[in-house]
Design a protein around this motif. Sequence first.
Motif: not given
Length: 298
Positions: A186-208
């Motif tokens: 549900v939207p009220e428990v979603i932290d969009e800033d955290r999602l974006r940070r984790l997505a960036a970390e995953a991309y930089d670590r290994s985009f495959y």
Amino acid sequence: MAQATANGIQIEYDTFGDRSGRPLLLVMGLGAQMIAWDPEFCELLAERGHYVIRYDNRDVGLSTKFESAGPPNVAAAMAASQAGEKVETAYTLSDMAGDGFGLLDALEIPRAHIAGASMGGMIVQQMAIERPDRVLTMTSIMSTTGNPALPPAKPEAMARLLVPPPTEREAAIEHRVMTSKVIGSVPEVIDEDRLRRLAAEAYDRSFYPEGMGRQLVGIVASGPRHEKLREVRVPTLVIHGEIDPLVPLEGGKDTAASIPGAQLLVIEGMGHDLPAAYWGRIVDAISAHTAQAATSSK
């Protein structure tokens, strides 16, 4: 982080907590790297007496990539499966279960508690089917048995899963964030800033993304597990989100119903993700589950 030779490949892993604690192997889902198990989540488990091990599955992160297998043909695999034909695949869930056991071998851990999310839940189910003597307890999170009678993913969730991500960094990060919001809680428990940070970390670590496709073909080729799970006697906890659109709640219910004595925890408002808002309930449930098994085995 470190690497180990396991099941004939290289597996990237790291650990949290004291080695004298209850060993807990965490197995992540489709296309997801081990960093999807948040370090804070792992620390919470370690504080509850676990020696936590997280790792990159084959074909993602920093573990061995199966590039020689070539680009996956997911559509052909699904068509072959529906026609009852053999699915050509680089590996199966059984091979991935072998990776988990191989890592435990490398760490000299003869038996462990195992917990998996989504595809990781399928992998730990396979581990319990194949080598129950090495499994102290199993926790299957937002996963399913592969039973063809179960309802499929919601169309919008499956569509997001099958859309190839863009290769450019910012576009790929935005794609991942949007996917997380479509399949998530549900939207009220979603932290969009955290999602974006984790997505960036995953991309930089290994985009495959090729690895995710081959993993998906491996799932399709492996077939259902619900009948084999009826023979499993490993103490089992099933955790599932009430509103999961990618793996509907019926998948968790079928998992619990298939394994004698399994416990089912349904979390209201939770989708196909692990938001920090639910960590307390999940950590409490897993910790009680592993502690009870440790006490009963004495």
